[in-house]
Design a protein around this motif. Structure first.
Motif, PDB file in Angstrom:
ATOM      1  N   MET A   1     -20.663 -35.091 -38.879  1.00 17.00           N
ATOM      2  CA  MET A   1     -21.335 -36.043 -37.982  1.00 17.00           C
ATOM      3  C   MET A   1     -22.608 -35.380 -37.426  1.00 17.00           C
ATOM      4  N   HIS A   2     -23.670 -36.138 -37.326  1.00 12.72           N
ATOM      5  CA  HIS A   2     -24.966 -35.597 -36.930  1.00 12.72           C
ATOM      6  C   HIS A   2     -24.908 -34.850 -35.589  1.00 12.72           C
ATOM      7  N   GLU A   3     -24.156 -35.438 -34.613  1.00  8.33           N
ATOM      8  CA  GLU A   3     -24.030 -34.811 -33.280  1.00  8.33           C
ATOM      9  C   GLU A   3     -23.412 -33.416 -33.367  1.00  8.33           C
ATOM     10  N   ASP A   4     -22.368 -33.280 -34.217  1.00 12.45           N
ATOM     11  CA  ASP A   4     -21.698 -31.981 -34.375  1.00 12.45           C
ATOM     12  C   ASP A   4     -22.680 -30.954 -34.932  1.00 12.45           C
ATOM     13  N   ARG A   5     -23.479 -31.386 -35.895  1.00 15.34           N
ATOM     14  CA  ARG A   5     -24.442 -30.463 -36.521  1.00 15.34           C
ATOM     15  C   ARG A   5     -25.421 -29.940 -35.470  1.00 15.34           C
ATOM     16  N   THR A   6     -25.971 -30.848 -34.661  1.00 14.19           N
ATOM     17  CA  THR A   6     -26.965 -30.455 -33.659  1.00 14.19           C
ATOM     18  C   THR A   6     -26.334 -29.517 -32.627  1.00 14.19           C
ATOM     19  N   ARG A   7     -25.149 -29.912 -32.144  1.00 17.39           N
ATOM     20  CA  ARG A   7     -24.465 -29.146 -31.100  1.00 17.39           C
ATOM     21  C   ARG A   7     -24.124 -27.742 -31.601  1.00 17.39           C
ATOM     22  N   TRP A   8     -23.575 -27.656 -32.808  1.00 18.23           N
ATOM     23  CA  TRP A   8     -23.154 -26.343 -33.310  1.00 18.23           C
ATOM     24  C   TRP A   8     -24.340 -25.499 -33.769  1.00 18.23           C
ATOM     25  N   ASN A   9     -25.360 -26.112 -34.304  1.00 21.71           N
ATOM     26  CA  ASN A   9     -26.560 -25.333 -34.654  1.00 21.71           C
ATOM     27  C   ASN A   9     -27.135 -24.674 -33.410  1.00 21.71           C
ATOM     28  N   GLY A  55     -10.587 -10.442 -51.983  1.00 24.42           N
ATOM     29  CA  GLY A  55     -10.542 -10.783 -53.399  1.00 24.42           C
ATOM     30  C   GLY A  55     -10.465 -12.277 -53.697  1.00 24.42           C
ATOM     31  N   PHE A  56     -10.456 -13.114 -52.647  1.00 24.51           N
ATOM     32  CA  PHE A  56     -10.442 -14.565 -52.903  1.00 24.51           C
ATOM     33  C   PHE A  56     -11.855 -15.051 -53.239  1.00 24.51           C
ATOM     34  N   ASP A  57     -11.915 -16.127 -54.023  1.00 21.52           N
ATOM     35  CA  ASP A  57     -13.178 -16.844 -54.222  1.00 21.52           C
ATOM     36  C   ASP A  57     -13.217 -17.907 -53.144  1.00 21.52           C
ATOM     37  N   VAL A  58     -14.108 -17.730 -52.186  1.00 18.10           N
ATOM     38  CA  VAL A  58     -14.037 -18.526 -50.963  1.00 18.10           C
ATOM     39  C   VAL A  58     -15.094 -19.626 -50.933  1.00 18.10           C
ATOM     40  N   VAL A  59     -14.637 -20.846 -50.625  1.00 16.97           N
ATOM     41  CA  VAL A  59     -15.540 -21.955 -50.343  1.00 16.97           C
ATOM     42  C   VAL A  59     -15.494 -22.150 -48.825  1.00 16.97           C
ATOM     43  N   ALA A  60     -16.638 -21.963 -48.176  1.00 23.62           N
ATOM     44  CA  ALA A  60     -16.715 -22.035 -46.715  1.00 23.62           C
ATOM     45  C   ALA A  60     -17.471 -23.307 -46.340  1.00 23.62           C
ATOM     46  N   VAL A  61     -16.762 -24.275 -45.745  1.00 21.90           N
ATOM     47  CA  VAL A  61     -17.383 -25.574 -45.468  1.00 21.90           C
ATOM     48  C   VAL A  61     -17.650 -25.724 -43.976  1.00 21.90           C
ATOM     49  N   ASP A  62     -18.861 -26.119 -43.663  1.00 25.34           N
ATOM     50  CA  ASP A  62     -19.226 -26.381 -42.269  1.00 25.34           C
ATOM     51  C   ASP A  62     -20.443 -27.301 -42.261  1.00 25.34           C
ATOM     52  N   ILE A  63     -20.606 -27.995 -41.128  1.00 20.16           N
ATOM     53  CA  ILE A  63     -21.747 -28.916 -41.024  1.00 20.16           C
ATOM     54  C   ILE A  63     -22.996 -28.216 -40.485  1.00 20.16           C
ATOM     55  N   ALA A  76     -20.410 -11.696 -52.839  1.00 23.44           N
ATOM     56  CA  ALA A  76     -20.665 -12.431 -54.086  1.00 23.44           C
ATOM     57  C   ALA A  76     -19.640 -13.544 -54.316  1.00 23.44           C
ATOM     58  N   ASN A  77     -18.426 -13.386 -53.752  1.00 21.92           N
ATOM     59  CA  ASN A  77     -17.365 -14.385 -53.975  1.00 21.92           C
ATOM     60  C   ASN A  77     -17.303 -15.446 -52.888  1.00 21.92           C
ATOM     61  N   LEU A  78     -18.378 -15.599 -52.155  1.00 28.14           N
ATOM     62  CA  LEU A  78     -18.377 -16.530 -51.018  1.00 28.14           C
ATOM     63  C   LEU A  78     -19.429 -17.611 -51.238  1.00 28.14           C
ATOM     64  N   LEU A  79     -18.966 -18.863 -51.226  1.00 33.69           N
ATOM     65  CA  LEU A  79     -19.877 -19.994 -51.415  1.00 33.69           C
ATOM     66  C   LEU A  79     -19.939 -20.836 -50.139  1.00 33.69           C
ATOM     67  N   PRO A  80     -21.026 -20.734 -49.367  1.00 34.68           N
ATOM     68  CA  PRO A  80     -21.155 -21.573 -48.176  1.00 34.68           C
ATOM     69  C   PRO A  80     -21.553 -22.999 -48.591  1.00 34.68           C
ATOM     70  N   VAL A  81     -20.875 -23.989 -48.053  1.00 33.84           N
ATOM     71  CA  VAL A  81     -21.163 -25.389 -48.387  1.00 33.84           C
ATOM     72  C   VAL A  81     -21.426 -26.150 -47.091  1.00 33.84           C
ATOM     73  N   CYS A  82     -22.615 -26.733 -46.996  1.00 33.50           N
ATOM     74  CA  CYS A  82     -22.956 -27.513 -45.810  1.00 33.50           C
ATOM     75  C   CYS A  82     -22.511 -28.958 -46.059  1.00 33.50           C
ATOM     76  N   ALA A  83     -21.481 -29.384 -45.343  1.00 32.49           N
ATOM     77  CA  ALA A  83     -20.943 -30.731 -45.568  1.00 32.49           C
ATOM     78  C   ALA A  83     -20.265 -31.224 -44.291  1.00 32.49           C
ATOM     79  N   ASP A  84     -20.200 -32.544 -44.174  1.00 36.27           N
ATOM     80  CA  ASP A  84     -19.555 -33.185 -43.030  1.00 36.27           C
ATOM     81  C   ASP A  84     -18.076 -33.384 -43.362  1.00 36.27           C
ATOM     82  N   ILE A  90     -11.368 -32.880 -50.419  1.00 33.24           N
ATOM     83  CA  ILE A  90     -10.847 -31.596 -50.930  1.00 33.24           C
ATOM     84  C   ILE A  90     -10.225 -31.853 -52.302  1.00 33.24           C
ATOM     85  N   PRO A  91     -10.642 -31.097 -53.328  1.00 34.24           N
ATOM     86  CA  PRO A  91     -10.046 -31.317 -54.657  1.00 34.24           C
ATOM     87  C   PRO A  91      -8.544 -30.994 -54.657  1.00 34.24           C
TER      88      PRO A  91
END
Ligand SMILES: C[S@@+](CC[C@H](N)C(=O)[O-])C[C@H]1O[C@@H](n2cnc3c(N)ncnc32)[C@H](O)[C@@H]1O
Length: 183
Positions: A1-9, A55-63, A76-84, A90-91
């Motif tokens: 949500m747009h508000e969460d993004r602004t507040r947390w940024n 040793g995990f392949d990490v997907v890190a999701v945050d807005i 190298a095993n960390l993928l940051p994903v910007c998503a609401d 989740i697959p």
């Protein structure tokens, strides 16, 4: 949500956040088989980086991209994903480990259970009451009810569940903590 993004940024710009992983992540991560890990509401990545180092392949999701930027390139095993996470899908049967720390979005509960691979481990900890110093202590949108987490994830095999009171500089809060395995 747009508000969460602004507040947390703003929060991630205004102050520095701990790089120490959560105690509950440290305590239970080793029950998960090597593979993919999902960090839900990952913030600046204290748990994501720790899991990648294990040793995990990490997907890190945050807005909040300001938080994600702080973990970018950390491993190298960390993928940051910007998503609401209000709309994120989740697959299914994908993750050996899912961590959800200090974040609550009830819509995700069934997605989390489906997202775990068989034998996958869920580590979940968040507030029942916010720290007393923040004034407004409870909001159903952001705080769990007592026992709510336990019942929500009852289809999993619950290894650990506790409700505890914690006092920090911010005041006293209550947390619900859970570790569970998908059979
Ligand atoms: C209290 S922080 C917890 C961060 C991290 N899990 C930790 O323990 O350090 C909550 C996080 O949830 C994220 N968040 C809030 N609403 C969100 C949304 N709708 N979609 C994705 N992330 C969201 C915020 O940006 C913030 O990074």
């Amino acid at each position: 949500m747009h508000e969460d993004r602004t507040r947390w940024n703003k929060k991630y710009t205004d102050r520095e956040w701990t790089a120490e992983p959560s105690d509950i992540v440290r305590r239970f991560y080793s029950l998960a088989k090597p593979g993919m890990a999902l960090d839900i509401g990952a913030g600046t990545g204290r748990n994501s980086v720790f899991l990648a180092e294990q040793g995990f392949d990490v997907v890190a999701v945050d807005i909040a991209e300001k938080g994600l930027a702080q973990m970018a390139g950390a491993h190298a095993n960390l993928l940051p994903v910007c998503a609401d996470l209000d709309v994120f899908e989740i697959p299914e049967n994908r993750f050996s480990l899912i961590a959800n720390i200090l974040f609550l979005n009830r819509r995700l509960f069934p997605w989390i259970m489906d997202g775990l691979a068989p034998g996958g481990v869920l580590i979940f900890e968040t507030y029942i009451d916010f720290p007393s110093g923040r004034g407004h202590r409870r909001s159903r949108d952001f705080c769990l009810a007592e026992n709510e987490l336990l019942y929500a994830f009852a289809p999993l095999h619950i290894l650990y569940y506790e409700e505890t009171q914690k006092t920090t500089d911010e005041g006293t809060s209550r947390l619900a903590s859970l570790a569970a395995v998908k059979k």
